[in-house]
Write a protein that holds these residues in place. Structure first.
Motif, PDB file in Angstrom:
ATOM      1  N   MET A   1       0.438  -1.067   0.185  1.00 29.82           N
ATOM      2  CA  MET A   1      -0.027  -0.053  -0.220  1.00 29.82           C
ATOM      3  C   MET A   1       1.045   1.028  -0.233  1.00 29.82           C
ATOM      4  O   MET A   1       2.309   1.282   0.936  1.00 29.82           O
ATOM      5  CB  MET A   1      -0.836  -0.245   1.231  1.00 29.82           C
ATOM      6  CG  MET A   1      -1.655  -0.769   1.983  1.00 29.82           C
ATOM      7  SD  MET A   1      -2.556  -1.898   0.459  1.00 29.82           S
ATOM      8  CE  MET A   1      -3.686  -2.680   1.663  1.00 29.82           C
ATOM      9  N   HIS A   2       0.246   1.882  -1.104  1.00 34.15           N
ATOM     10  CA  HIS A   2       1.121   4.063  -1.196  1.00 34.15           C
ATOM     11  C   HIS A   2       0.387   4.297  -2.235  1.00 34.15           C
ATOM     12  O   HIS A   2       0.286   4.429  -2.658  1.00 34.15           O
ATOM     13  CB  HIS A   2       2.484   3.225  -1.630  1.00 34.15           C
ATOM     14  CG  HIS A   2       3.308   4.378  -1.962  1.00 34.15           C
ATOM     15  ND1 HIS A   2       3.728   5.393  -1.010  1.00 34.15           N
ATOM     16  CD2 HIS A   2       3.923   4.433  -3.733  1.00 34.15           C
ATOM     17  CE1 HIS A   2       4.572   5.657  -1.777  1.00 34.15           C
ATOM     18  NE2 HIS A   2       4.896   6.155  -3.369  1.00 34.15           N
ATOM     19  N   GLN A   3       0.586   5.713  -1.452  1.00 36.60           N
ATOM     20  CA  GLN A   3       0.868   7.035  -1.961  1.00 36.60           C
ATOM     21  C   GLN A   3       1.923   8.132  -1.778  1.00 36.60           C
ATOM     22  O   GLN A   3       2.251   8.130  -0.576  1.00 36.60           O
ATOM     23  CB  GLN A   3      -0.761   7.521  -1.753  1.00 36.60           C
ATOM     24  CG  GLN A   3      -1.977   6.905  -2.090  1.00 36.60           C
ATOM     25  CD  GLN A   3      -1.981   6.437  -3.486  1.00 36.60           C
ATOM     26  OE1 GLN A   3      -1.550   7.374  -4.048  1.00 36.60           O
ATOM     27  NE2 GLN A   3      -2.682   5.502  -3.670  1.00 36.60           N
ATOM     28  N   PRO A   4       1.810   8.830  -2.459  1.00 36.98           N
ATOM     29  CA  PRO A   4       3.517   9.560  -1.601  1.00 36.98           C
ATOM     30  C   PRO A   4       2.850  10.848  -1.484  1.00 36.98           C
ATOM     31  O   PRO A   4       2.008  11.338  -1.625  1.00 36.98           O
ATOM     32  CB  PRO A   4       3.814   9.651  -3.897  1.00 36.98           C
ATOM     33  CG  PRO A   4       2.738   9.496  -4.772  1.00 36.98           C
ATOM     34  CD  PRO A   4       2.123   8.864  -3.776  1.00 36.98           C
TER      35      PRO A   4
ATOM     36  N   ASN B   1      -8.461  13.632  -4.762  1.00 40.21           N
ATOM     37  CA  ASN B   1     -10.182  13.385  -3.909  1.00 40.21           C
ATOM     38  C   ASN B   1      -9.708  11.109  -5.202  1.00 40.21           C
ATOM     39  O   ASN B   1     -10.431  10.845  -4.101  1.00 40.21           O
ATOM     40  CB  ASN B   1     -11.300  13.730  -4.990  1.00 40.21           C
ATOM     41  CG  ASN B   1     -11.660  14.855  -3.442  1.00 40.21           C
ATOM     42  OD1 ASN B   1     -11.344  14.474  -2.508  1.00 40.21           O
ATOM     43  ND2 ASN B   1     -12.083  15.969  -3.627  1.00 40.21           N
ATOM     44  N   GLY B   2     -10.255  10.972  -6.343  1.00 40.65           N
ATOM     45  CA  GLY B   2     -10.239  10.139  -7.509  1.00 40.65           C
ATOM     46  C   GLY B   2      -9.261   9.453  -6.579  1.00 40.65           C
ATOM     47  O   GLY B   2      -9.891   8.144  -6.517  1.00 40.65           O
ATOM     48  N   ILE B   3      -8.298   9.548  -6.167  1.00 42.15           N
ATOM     49  CA  ILE B   3      -7.006   8.499  -5.807  1.00 42.15           C
ATOM     50  C   ILE B   3      -7.009   8.031  -5.094  1.00 42.15           C
ATOM     51  O   ILE B   3      -7.437   6.670  -4.565  1.00 42.15           O
ATOM     52  CB  ILE B   3      -5.829   8.932  -5.742  1.00 42.15           C
ATOM     53  CG1 ILE B   3      -4.903   9.452  -7.089  1.00 42.15           C
ATOM     54  CG2 ILE B   3      -4.585   8.362  -5.087  1.00 42.15           C
ATOM     55  CD1 ILE B   3      -4.059  10.815  -7.414  1.00 42.15           C
ATOM     56  N   PHE B   4      -7.654   8.915  -3.634  1.00 46.69           N
ATOM     57  CA  PHE B   4      -7.726   8.462  -2.352  1.00 46.69           C
ATOM     58  C   PHE B   4      -9.102   8.429  -2.061  1.00 46.69           C
ATOM     59  O   PHE B   4      -9.575   7.391  -0.419  1.00 46.69           O
ATOM     60  CB  PHE B   4      -7.520   9.477  -1.332  1.00 46.69           C
ATOM     61  CG  PHE B   4      -5.980   9.184  -1.166  1.00 46.69           C
ATOM     62  CD1 PHE B   4      -5.648   8.809  -0.312  1.00 46.69           C
ATOM     63  CD2 PHE B   4      -5.271  11.029  -1.572  1.00 46.69           C
ATOM     64  CE1 PHE B   4      -4.206   8.918   0.072  1.00 46.69           C
ATOM     65  CE2 PHE B   4      -3.759  10.918  -1.568  1.00 46.69           C
ATOM     66  CZ  PHE B   4      -2.954   9.751  -0.770  1.00 46.69           C
ATOM     67  N   GLY B   5     -10.217   8.252  -2.752  1.00 48.45           N
ATOM     68  CA  GLY B   5     -12.091   8.548  -2.716  1.00 48.45           C
ATOM     69  C   GLY B   5     -12.529   6.599  -3.344  1.00 48.45           C
ATOM     70  O   GLY B   5     -13.629   6.787  -3.118  1.00 48.45           O
ATOM     71  N   GLU B   6     -11.749   6.109  -4.309  1.00 51.23           N
ATOM     72  CA  GLU B   6     -11.676   5.382  -4.798  1.00 51.23           C
ATOM     73  C   GLU B   6     -12.014   3.852  -3.818  1.00 51.23           C
ATOM     74  O   GLU B   6     -11.959   3.584  -3.056  1.00 51.23           O
ATOM     75  CB  GLU B   6     -10.339   5.144  -5.877  1.00 51.23           C
ATOM     76  CG  GLU B   6     -11.458   3.699  -6.130  1.00 51.23           C
ATOM     77  CD  GLU B   6     -11.077   2.511  -6.413  1.00 51.23           C
ATOM     78  OE1 GLU B   6     -12.072   1.534  -6.566  1.00 51.23           O
ATOM     79  OE2 GLU B   6     -10.257   1.634  -5.121  1.00 51.23           O
TER      80      GLU B   6
END
Length: 683
Positions: A32-35, A71-76
């Motif tokens: 799991m990752h986001q920069p 929003n799209g990245i974290f809200g999927e």
């Protein structure tokens, strides 16, 4: 009596299945990752960088930066559940199996982003991590190990083959801090999943110093390092392994499977499906550091991440498993992307696979549980070729880490056209920026007398400028930015991080004008072609199997706050053309003349590296509402050498750099076998 007879029959059936299939263990790793999507200062709190919610709110005032859809990245929907409970659901669905579990990695930057969103009650809420934290202490294997092992990771998702060792060590240390805070003080995992599964033996000392005992690696890089590896130009789809790397024992059995990415991993079984040790030899002292390498099954891992997977592939190789050192099939992939991050995968496919595996006599487990039952013999040491997993399109696990490291080219280059002496590429420009910044930040730390890791990770009003320099620099190392090349505003993110870091470092050095005792920073040595005098293949060569001349380039970037006096290339010729694992003669600076020749030293050619977009490529280098192009405040220079006179030999080589104050930095020792230039490579 009938009941006893039935039980006996079932036991005999299970025993028969186990005998037919062989003793095999299975486990998972979900990443799991986001920069940090915009590593600029937070205007309301300028001692820290922006996290997800901050950037979402500030985007209109920042000229549309970041251009990522936060929003799209974290809200999927699936991703929201991935980050809070899906992996735990999968483990709970298999509670009937006492050792079934999985490894999960959360980057530090992802945790920061989730905390930031939760603090603002946007998509996530306070306690997003509570189910995972509770599960760590609730669900245990028969040996008392966590069924959900939150393994170690680098804080900002850095590529181990290309990042400087000092930054790599900082990344590990910072992750350890946020780990304890996120998982309710849970003891730090003994295992590491490296970003993009990129591994190099040069990282072993930092891993050992951080308390890491095992690391997941792509089994292709163990297989390709075997003598007589059956290389396939359009199967491997990248450079052939260099003969210098092929020091593992020859293997007789290989499992090959094509995946939709466009590559066909070919892996030795059972050899590359079970843990071994890998080692690093300190070139100054000869001291050896070791770590357990746990191979992840390439092809199988990809397939598991894109559809419900069965045991059919495992069935084909299971009979070869050694019961005293059984195969451990590690299915490792992103846990928050594509099918492998979705509801069906976690809620249905995992239990379906585990039930099928157990019915065939295989055992679902965790890595820690497996290693406690089958400790790796200290003498079982293998070589692991540099590189990533096979997933990146165009890289396919290349030993050069090409997805993050495209070589220098002339303008409007075609496949196979490179210009190491005067060329340019976006990746290399960003590594030049990061190399210069690294040295500046390290020098500031040295002159200030050190930094507090807690203030680097989460600065308070008490943070020093040296600590803030590190804080702002490290997000720029995230591999995501180079992975996606010129997309969106990815190319300018390193510059944003660098300029903020350098400003704080310069301020710190002005406040602490001590002597500069920091040696130059020298980037990972690069080589083109990878196989001089032999054959090349892959994206660099237009996917044509191409014959190479014996001549080749070595180049790097180097920088020092006090200026560089010289960068010197050193090489020596091996006596018999082989670098066995059992000997350290090729790994140390001192020369045992019975195995290697004397060092030959040649000054490298210096080139001031251009700071801008010299080919006017279509790249977004703007960074604020004015739309101006943002350039880095500093950049490292290039140093290169063209080797033309060697053939049919194995050489060791390294670089040392002197600054104007006499501080010296030596690179690690690298190896290359140079062919005779007569190879016929068609296809």
């Amino acid at each position: 009596m009938l009941k006893m007879a039935l039980i006996a029959s079932v036991l005999l059936l299970i025993a028969g299945l186990t005998a037919a299939h062989g003793k095999v263990y299975t486990t998972y790793h979900w990443h799991m990752h986001q920069p940090i999507y915009w590593p600029d200062k937070l205007p309301s709190d300028p001692i820290t960088y922006q996290k997800a919610y901050d950037s979402l709110e500030l985007e209109p005032s920042q000229g549309g930066h970041p251009r990522n859809d936060i929003n799209g990245i974290f809200g999927e929907d699936d991703r929201v559940n991935d980050y809070q409970h899906y992996p735990l659901d999968a483990i709970q669905s298999c509670q009937q199996y006492p050792d079934m579990g999985a490894q999960v990695s959360f980057s530090g930057s992802l945790i920061e982003n989730l905390d930031n969103l939760a603090a603002n009650n946007h998509i996530y809420a306070s306690g997003w991590n509570s189910r995972y934290a509770q599960a760590f202490n609730t669900y245990k294997t028969s040996g008392g190990f966590p069924k959900l092992d939150f393994v170690s990771f680098t804080y900002h998702h850095v590529v181990a083959t290309l990042v400087d060792k000092n930054a790599f060590a900082k990344e590990l240390a910072l992750h350890k801090l946020i780990y304890a805070n996120t998982w309710n003080g849970a003891p730090y995992s003994k295992g590491l999943f490296p970003a993009e599964m990129v591994f190099t033996e040069r990282a072993i000392p930092a891993l050992v110093d951080a308390g890491i005992e095992w690391v997941i690696v792509a089994n292709t890089h163990i297989s390709r390092a075997c003598k007589s590896y059956p290389y396939s130009p359009h199967g491997d789809n990248n450079s052939p392994p260099n003969l210098a790397d092929q020091v593992n024992p020859q293997q007789s059995s290989y499992f090959s499977e094509s995946i939709s990415r466009g590559v066909t991993p070919n892996n030795a079984y059972p050899f590359s499906y079970r843990p071994h040790y890998a080692q690093y030899v300190d070139p100054d002292t000869g001291n050896i550091s070791k770590i357990i390498v746990v191979p992840s099954a390439m092809a199988m891992s990809w397939l598991d991440g894109y559809a419900c997977y069965s045991t059919n592939d495992i069935d084909k190789i299971a009979a070869s498993s050694d019961p005293t050192h059984p195969m451990l099939i590690v299915l490792a992939h992103d846990g928050d992307n594509d099918f492998g991050g979705g509801y069906s995968y976690y809620e249905q496919c995992v239990s379906g696979f585990v039930n099928e595996a157990q019915s065939k006599g295989y055992t679902a487990t965790t890595i820690e549980q497996y290693l406690s039952q089958y400790p790796v013999d200290e003498s079982d040491v293998v070589h692991v070729e540099d590189g990533a997993w096979v997933n990146p399109d165009g890289d396919f696990g290349s030993p050069q880490s090409l997805q993050w490291n495209y070589p220098l080219q002339p303008n409007n280059a075609q496949a196979g056209q490179f210009d190491i002496e005067q060329g340019w590429s976006l990746d290399e420009r960003n590594w030049a920026i990061l190399t210069a910044t690294e040295n500046t930040v390290e020098t500031a730390e040295q002159m200030a007398g050190g930094v507090r890791l807690s203030e680097v990770q989460a600065p308070s009003s008490d943070a020093t400028d040296a600590e803030l320099a590190w804080h702002f620099f490290l997000p720029g190392l995230a591999s995501d930015f180079m992975y996606y090349g010129s997309a969106l505003d990815m190319p300018v993110k390193q510059t944003i991080a660098s300029n903020n870091a350098v400003a704080h470092a310069n301020k710190s050095m002005a406040e602490h004008p001590a002597s500069d005792k920091t040696p130059p920073t020298v980037w990972t040595l690069q080589r083109l072609p990878w196989n001089p005098g032999s054959c090349e293949m892959g994206e660099l060569w237009g996917y044509k199997y191409t014959s190479m001349p014996v001549a080749f380039y070595i180049w790097t970037f180097a920088y020092d706050v006090s200026g560089i006096d010289a960068v010197v290339f050193n090489y020596r010729i091996d006596s018999d053309g082989v670098n066995p694992i059992s000997s350290i003669a090729n790994e140390i600076y001192s020369s045992d003349l019975t195995e290697v020749g004397p060092w030959i030293s040649v000054n490298m050619t210096h080139r001031p590296f251009p700071i801008g977009n010299i080919f006017n490529q279509s790249i977004d280098l703007t960074c604020d509402s004015t739309g101006k192009v943002c350039l880095p405040s500093i950049i490292a220079d290039e140093y290169w050498i063209h080797i033309t006179e060697l053939k049919d030999v194995l050489i060791d080589y390294y670089v040392y750099a002197n600054d104007t104050l006499g501080n010296v930095k030596k690179s690690d020792i690298y190896h290359v076998y140079i062919g005779n230039g007569t190879a016929v490579c068609n296809g």
